[in-house]
Design a protein around this motif. Structure first.
Motif, short mmCIF file in Angstrom:
data_model
loop_
_atom_site.label_atom_id
_atom_site.label_comp_id
_atom_site.label_asym_id
_atom_site.label_seq_id
_atom_site.Cartn_x
_atom_site.Cartn_y
_atom_site.Cartn_z
N ILE A 131 48.19 32.71 31.84
CA ILE A 131 48.94 33.00 30.61
C ILE A 131 48.19 32.48 29.38
N GLY A 132 46.88 32.27 29.54
CA GLY A 132 46.04 31.97 28.39
C GLY A 132 45.90 30.52 28.00
N PHE A 133 46.18 29.58 28.93
CA PHE A 133 46.09 28.16 28.62
C PHE A 133 45.02 27.50 29.49
N THR A 134 44.32 26.55 28.90
CA THR A 134 43.33 25.79 29.66
C THR A 134 44.03 24.73 30.50
N VAL A 135 43.28 24.16 31.43
CA VAL A 135 43.82 23.07 32.25
C VAL A 135 44.23 21.90 31.37
N ASP A 136 43.38 21.55 30.39
CA ASP A 136 43.69 20.42 29.51
C ASP A 136 44.94 20.68 28.68
N GLU A 137 45.16 21.93 28.26
CA GLU A 137 46.38 22.25 27.53
C GLU A 137 47.60 22.13 28.44
N PHE A 138 47.46 22.54 29.68
CA PHE A 138 48.57 22.41 30.62
C PHE A 138 48.90 20.94 30.87
N VAL A 139 47.87 20.12 30.98
CA VAL A 139 48.09 18.68 31.14
C VAL A 139 48.87 18.14 29.94
N LYS B 258 53.12 30.01 19.09
CA LYS B 258 52.57 31.34 18.87
C LYS B 258 51.85 31.89 20.10
N ARG B 259 51.67 31.04 21.10
CA ARG B 259 50.94 31.48 22.30
C ARG B 259 51.79 31.45 23.55
N GLY C 270 60.74 33.09 31.58
CA GLY C 270 60.70 33.09 33.03
C GLY C 270 59.32 32.84 33.61
N GLU C 271 58.29 33.35 32.94
CA GLU C 271 56.93 33.08 33.40
C GLU C 271 56.63 31.59 33.38
N GLN C 272 57.01 30.95 32.30
CA GLN C 272 56.73 29.52 32.17
C GLN C 272 57.60 28.69 33.11
#
Length: 354
Positions: free
Chosen positions: A306-314, A261-262, A267-269
């Motif tokens: 794009i609205g994600f924290t570093v921990d979420e990206f990890v 949902k987020r 292409g951005e990702q």
């Protein structure tokens, strides 16, 4: 010694220019795709209706079908509706990625050639041998024949929201990282590389990366459109998505699966994933340059954008290899744990600057 050749699965027609849509009927007739004009044209219920009003007078023998969305059920309903209505020379998918993918699947199901008429440049699927459709299990990729023709009117592309062009830029640039992953798999696993497919996909990405123009420039849009078409043909040549899908797309799929949902645009990702993957493999200068180009075109290079924290990206990067079992990329090669991914990300963020 016999001379061996191979046939490249590619469209019979690729027409990319301003005003191309005005000549659609003539192009199809000239190429003997549909001399009678008996076409089944799939459109969306929104912007598609405007294009229908514009094109209907030049295509009096065509039947028009509104597609509800981008699901497998929508594609099956489209195929069933075409079977009931009558006989056609070809199916035309007129719209964005969802409409074209539904039309691809439906055309394959009824055994007709597909004409892809793209109204935006959001990703490389417009000329690929794959239809990506939502299903009960999430999202599936279905093998289909290549489009017999691709028509891209740059006047129509400019009218679409600019975010679609930006998404296509990220998808095209990610080819460069994907080919590096393919070469890594060849060195480490002995995986075969199709040199022609790799060359086509890499040069498509490099052309977009190094073009000085921007999203409102016809010259740049021409190169981007050609790059996306070439990437689709490269996937047909290789027989899979390898030329355009590596760690960059694994990261994209992980965003979609973990945060449905987020998630941002495809292409951005992929663009963000490609810049980070280049950093992981030690190509720091190339990673920085890719990030600079992404920024210049208004694309994100950090997950926070794009609205994600570093921990979420990890979490995304750690999960990414599970999205494509059997595919070997820099993520599988390094097999980093969460703390190592975080350290690598902090190095990446520092390297590309603010």
């Amino acid at each position: 010694m016999p001379v061996l050749t191979r046939l490249i699965p590619s469209p019979l027609v690729v027409d990319i220019r301003p005003g191309a849509l005005n000549d659609l009927a003539g192009v199809l007739a000239d190429q003997r795709i549909s001399s009678s004009g008996k076409l089944a044209i799939a459109i969306s219920g929104g912007s598609g209706s405007v294009l229908r009003e514009r094109l209907a007078p030049a295509l009096p023998s065509a039947e028009w079908f509104e597609v509800g969305g981008g699901t497998l059920d929508d594609a099956i309903k489209l195929a069933d509706a075409m079977k009931k209505k009558g006989r056609y020379d070809a199916v035309v998918g007129l719209g964005g990625g969802k409409i074209i993918d539904c039309a691809k699947f439906a055309a394959a199901r009824v055994g007709l050639p597909l004409v892809a008429v793209a109204t935006n440049l959001s990703h490389d699927g417009l000329c690929s041998p794959v239809a990506t459709l939502d299903n009960d299990a999430g999202r599936g990729s279905y093998g289909v024949p290549n489009p017999i023709a691709v028509v891209i009117d740059l006047d129509v592309i400019r009218e679409a929201p600019v975010r679609f062009v930006r998404s296509g830029i990220g998808d095209a640039l990610s080819n460069i990282s994907a080919i590096r992953d393919w070469e890594l798999a060849a060195r480490e696993r002995g995986e075969d590389i199709d040199g022609l497919a790799a060359a086509m996909a890499r040069q498509a990405g490099e052309a977009v990366l190094r073009h000085p123009g921007g999203v409102g420039d016809d010259g740049f849009l021409q190169v981007l459109a050609e790059g996306l078409v070439l990437t689709g043909i490269a996937m047909s040549v290789s027989g899979d998505s390898r030329p355009a899908s590596g760690a960059c797309h694994e990261i994209n799929h992980a965003f979609d699966l973990l945060f449905p949902k987020r998630a941002a645009s495809h292409g951005e990702q992929c663009g963000l994933g490609a810049a980070f993957a280049m950093h992981l493999r030690g190509a720091h200068e190339e990673s920085v340059f890719m990030a600079e180009v992404l920024r210049r075109h208004g694309l994100p290079v950090l997950p926070e954008e794009i609205g994600f924290t570093v921990d979420e990206f990890v979490q995304v990067v750690e999960y990414a290899p599970q999205t494509r079992p059997g595919r070997y990329t820099i993520l599988e090669h390094l097999n980093l744990k969460s703390d190592q991914i975080k350290d690598a990300y902090l190095d990446y963020a520092k390297a590309i600057g603010s």
